[in-house]
Design an enzyme around this catalytic site. Sequence first.
Site: not given
Ligand code: PGA
Length: 252
Positions: A9-11, A95, A97, A167, A173, A212, A233-234
Site C-alpha cells: 500500500n503505497w499510500k 483502511h 487512515e 491492521e 507506521g 509495521s 506500508g512503509g
Molecule cells: P505500515 O502500514 O506497514 O507502514 O505500518 C501498513 C498499512 O497501513 O497498510
Amino acid sequence: MRDYLVAGNWKMNGSNAANSTLLSAIIAGAADHAGIEYLVCPPYIYLGNVAEQVAGTNVQLGAQSVSEHAAGAFTGEISANMLKEFPISYVIVGHSERRALFGESDEVVADKFVAAAEAGFTPILCVGETLEERDAEQTNDVVSRQLAAVLGRVGKAGFANAVVAYEPVWAIGTGRTASPEQAQAVHAHLRAEIASVDAELGASTRILYGGSVNGKNAAGLFAMADIDGGLIGGAALKPEEFLAIGAAAVAA
Ligand code: PGA
C-alpha cells in the site's frame, strides 16, 4: 490452500520516476518468487503508468480505495467503473487512515466493498483496533463489528474471494508491530467469525496482517497458522524490504 499475498500500500507516496525505479527492482526480485502473489497499490493517478510497467510480470495492480457511488457530483472521487479502465485485481477498502482521517463509517466501508466487488475486483477489507480499544480489551469486539458490517450485508456469496487485512491501528507506521502471537489470536478470531457464516468460506478466506511489517519480522508472522500474507506500508516503498517480506512468504 491459501496462497500468500504480499500487498504494498503505497499510500500518498511516489512520483513517476520513483515508481519506475521501485517497480523495476520489485519486478526483477518477484520473478524469482513463485507460488505467492505480489500486489502494488499506487495512488490513483499512477495506475496507468504502473499498469504498463507491471504488464506481463507476476506483480498485480490494486487501488487504495474506491467511491461508494457510481457516478455524479462527488468532486475528487473515483468510481469502480473508472477503475475498470485499468487491469486492477484488488481494491483496498476500510483502511484505518480512511476511517480515521476521512470519516468512513462501517456502513460506508460496506458500500465501498460492494462497489468494488460488483465491479469484479477482489476487495481487501481492513479491520483493526486502536490502542485504547486494545487496552480496554475490546479488540475482538471491534474487529467483529467491522467484519460483520460487511459480511452481514453481503453474505457468503458476496464475500467469496474477499481478503481481510487485520491492521491494528497502533501498529501502522509506528514501527511497533503486533507480536506473531497477538496477531494470530485476532486472525483466528476473524477466521472463526467467517467460518460461523460458512465453514468453507472461513477456511478459504485469506487474512493478511498489516502494521509495521518488515523484512525481519515477516517470517515470524507468516509462520502463524492463520496469517496469509501482509499489507505493507512503509516497507513497500523499499524494494529490498518488500522483497524480503516476499521471500519470507515463499519460505513459509
Ligand atoms: P505500515 O502500514 O506497514 O507502514 O505500518 C501498513 C498499512 O497501513 O497498510
